[in-house]
Design a protein around this motif. Structure first.
Motif, PDB file in Angstrom:
ATOM      1  N   ASP A 130      30.599 148.114   6.885  1.00 25.86           N
ATOM      2  CA  ASP A 130      30.893 148.690   5.568  1.00 25.86           C
ATOM      3  C   ASP A 130      32.055 147.966   4.884  1.00 25.86           C
ATOM      4  OD1 ASP A 130      28.881 150.561   5.837  1.00 25.86           O
ATOM      5  OD2 ASP A 130      30.226 152.235   6.325  1.00 25.86           O
ATOM      6  N   HIS A 131      32.924 147.341   5.666  1.00 30.00           N
ATOM      7  CA  HIS A 131      34.069 146.597   5.134  1.00 30.00           C
ATOM      8  C   HIS A 131      33.781 145.108   5.001  1.00 30.00           C
ATOM      9  CE1 HIS A 131      36.269 150.318   5.787  1.00 30.00           C
ATOM     10  NE2 HIS A 131      37.209 149.813   5.018  1.00 30.00           N
ATOM     11  N   GLY A 132      32.495 144.722   5.120  1.00 27.85           N
ATOM     12  CA  GLY A 132      32.104 143.344   4.845  1.00 27.85           C
ATOM     13  C   GLY A 132      32.105 142.395   6.025  1.00 27.85           C
ATOM     14  N   HIS A 133      32.275 142.916   7.237  1.00 27.64           N
ATOM     15  CA  HIS A 133      32.257 142.062   8.422  1.00 27.64           C
ATOM     16  C   HIS A 133      30.860 142.094   9.038  1.00 27.64           C
ATOM     17  CE1 HIS A 133      36.531 141.900   7.856  1.00 27.64           C
ATOM     18  NE2 HIS A 133      36.623 143.221   7.963  1.00 27.64           N
ATOM     19  N   GLU A 134      30.564 141.104   9.868  1.00 27.96           N
ATOM     20  CA  GLU A 134      29.230 140.989  10.461  1.00 27.96           C
ATOM     21  C   GLU A 134      29.312 141.177  11.973  1.00 27.96           C
ATOM     22  OE1 GLU A 134      25.618 137.725  10.792  1.00 27.96           O
ATOM     23  OE2 GLU A 134      27.522 137.123   9.910  1.00 27.96           O
ATOM     24  N   VAL A 135      28.585 142.172  12.476  1.00 27.94           N
ATOM     25  CA  VAL A 135      28.491 142.375  13.921  1.00 27.94           C
ATOM     26  C   VAL A 135      27.352 141.489  14.401  1.00 27.94           C
ATOM     27  CG1 VAL A 135      28.044 144.027  15.768  1.00 27.94           C
ATOM     28  CG2 VAL A 135      29.376 144.727  13.757  1.00 27.94           C
ATOM     29  N   ILE A 136      27.682 140.463  15.188  1.00 32.25           N
ATOM     30  CA  ILE A 136      26.651 139.505  15.583  1.00 32.25           C
ATOM     31  C   ILE A 136      26.161 139.698  17.012  1.00 32.25           C
ATOM     32  CG2 ILE A 136      27.322 137.788  13.883  1.00 32.25           C
ATOM     33  CD1 ILE A 136      28.737 136.281  16.067  1.00 32.25           C
ATOM     34  N   ALA A 137      26.859 140.505  17.808  1.00 31.02           N
ATOM     35  CA  ALA A 137      26.391 140.797  19.165  1.00 31.02           C
ATOM     36  C   ALA A 137      26.983 142.111  19.639  1.00 31.02           C
ATOM     37  CB  ALA A 137      26.782 139.671  20.123  1.00 31.02           C
ATOM     38  N   ARG A 138      26.225 142.764  20.499  1.00 26.63           N
ATOM     39  CA  ARG A 138      26.671 144.014  21.128  1.00 26.63           C
ATOM     40  C   ARG A 138      26.038 144.061  22.498  1.00 26.63           C
ATOM     41  NH1 ARG A 138      25.236 150.119  19.125  1.00 26.63           N
ATOM     42  NH2 ARG A 138      23.765 150.226  20.817  1.00 26.63           N
ATOM     43  N   GLU A 139      26.863 144.133  23.545  1.00 32.28           N
ATOM     44  CA  GLU A 139      26.287 144.178  24.886  1.00 32.28           C
ATOM     45  C   GLU A 139      27.140 145.020  25.816  1.00 32.28           C
ATOM     46  OE1 GLU A 139      26.600 140.724  27.849  1.00 32.28           O
ATOM     47  OE2 GLU A 139      27.109 139.796  25.942  1.00 32.28           O
TER      48      GLU A 139
ATOM     49  N   LEU B  68      31.616 144.055  21.431  1.00 27.96           N
ATOM     50  CA  LEU B  68      31.077 143.641  20.141  1.00 27.96           C
ATOM     51  C   LEU B  68      31.642 142.268  19.830  1.00 27.96           C
ATOM     52  CD1 LEU B  68      31.799 146.743  17.868  1.00 27.96           C
ATOM     53  CD2 LEU B  68      29.686 146.241  19.092  1.00 27.96           C
ATOM     54  N   VAL B  69      30.826 141.429  19.211  1.00 26.67           N
ATOM     55  CA  VAL B  69      31.322 140.189  18.661  1.00 26.67           C
ATOM     56  C   VAL B  69      31.163 140.314  17.161  1.00 26.67           C
ATOM     57  CG1 VAL B  69      31.094 137.684  18.554  1.00 26.67           C
ATOM     58  CG2 VAL B  69      30.650 138.879  20.708  1.00 26.67           C
ATOM     59  N   VAL B  70      32.299 140.221  16.452  1.00 25.64           N
ATOM     60  CA  VAL B  70      32.330 140.450  15.013  1.00 25.64           C
ATOM     61  C   VAL B  70      32.835 139.192  14.309  1.00 25.64           C
ATOM     62  CG1 VAL B  70      33.298 141.893  13.170  1.00 25.64           C
ATOM     63  CG2 VAL B  70      32.811 142.896  15.416  1.00 25.64           C
ATOM     64  N   ARG B  71      32.120 138.791  13.262  1.00 30.74           N
ATOM     65  CA  ARG B  71      32.582 137.678  12.423  1.00 30.74           C
ATOM     66  C   ARG B  71      33.287 138.277  11.212  1.00 30.74           C
ATOM     67  NH1 ARG B  71      27.983 134.830  11.491  1.00 30.74           N
ATOM     68  NH2 ARG B  71      28.456 133.399  13.178  1.00 30.74           N
ATOM     69  N   ARG B  72      34.506 137.819  10.984  1.00 28.70           N
ATOM     70  CA  ARG B  72      35.267 138.343   9.850  1.00 28.70           C
ATOM     71  C   ARG B  72      34.595 137.918   8.551  1.00 28.70           C
ATOM     72  NH1 ARG B  72      38.792 138.136   5.805  1.00 28.70           N
ATOM     73  NH2 ARG B  72      40.815 139.137   5.879  1.00 28.70           N
ATOM     74  N   GLY B  73      34.461 138.865   7.645  1.00 29.11           N
ATOM     75  CA  GLY B  73      33.861 138.608   6.357  1.00 29.11           C
ATOM     76  C   GLY B  73      34.835 137.947   5.404  1.00 29.11           C
ATOM     77  N   LYS B  74      34.352 137.668   4.220  1.00 31.20           N
ATOM     78  CA  LYS B  74      35.195 137.064   3.187  1.00 31.20           C
ATOM     79  C   LYS B  74      36.176 138.108   2.660  1.00 31.20           C
ATOM     80  CE  LYS B  74      31.574 133.942   1.530  1.00 31.20           C
ATOM     81  NZ  LYS B  74      31.671 133.080   2.653  1.00 31.20           N
ATOM     82  N   ASP B  75      37.248 137.652   2.061  1.00 30.15           N
ATOM     83  CA  ASP B  75      38.254 138.569   1.489  1.00 30.15           C
ATOM     84  C   ASP B  75      37.698 139.318   0.304  1.00 30.15           C
ATOM     85  OD1 ASP B  75      40.264 138.047   3.305  1.00 30.15           O
ATOM     86  OD2 ASP B  75      40.916 136.272   2.198  1.00 30.15           O
TER      87      ASP B  75
END
Length: 79
Positions: free
Chosen positions: A54-63, A72-79
């Protein structure tokens, strides 16, 4: 510039502090950087990924990494 990766263990925390700690860690990073978040199943696993997206970040893995513990592996989204 290549992305960097950091880790955050919030297995000892409870909601809503789990999300707050993850959000603050991501705010210190650059867009595109990766954050590995270790958290417990249940409320943290249900709420943290959704709130981060919801805050613009991408969850790319969950195990599952241990009994009742997930990563969780999260990629930080743009500002």
């Amino acid at each position: 510039m290549p992305s960097t990766e950091a880790t955050l263990d919030i297995t000892a925390d409870t909601c809503p502090i789990t999300f707050v700690r993850a959000k603050l860690a991501l705010e210190k990073m650059r867009p595109g950087d990766m954050l590995r978040i270790r958290l417990r199943e249940g409320e943290p696993l249900s709420n943290v990924p959704v709130s981060l997206m919801d805050h613009g970040h991408e969850v790319i893995a969950r195990e599952a990494v241990d009994k009742g513990i997930f990563e969780l592996v999260v990629r930080r989204g743009k500002d």
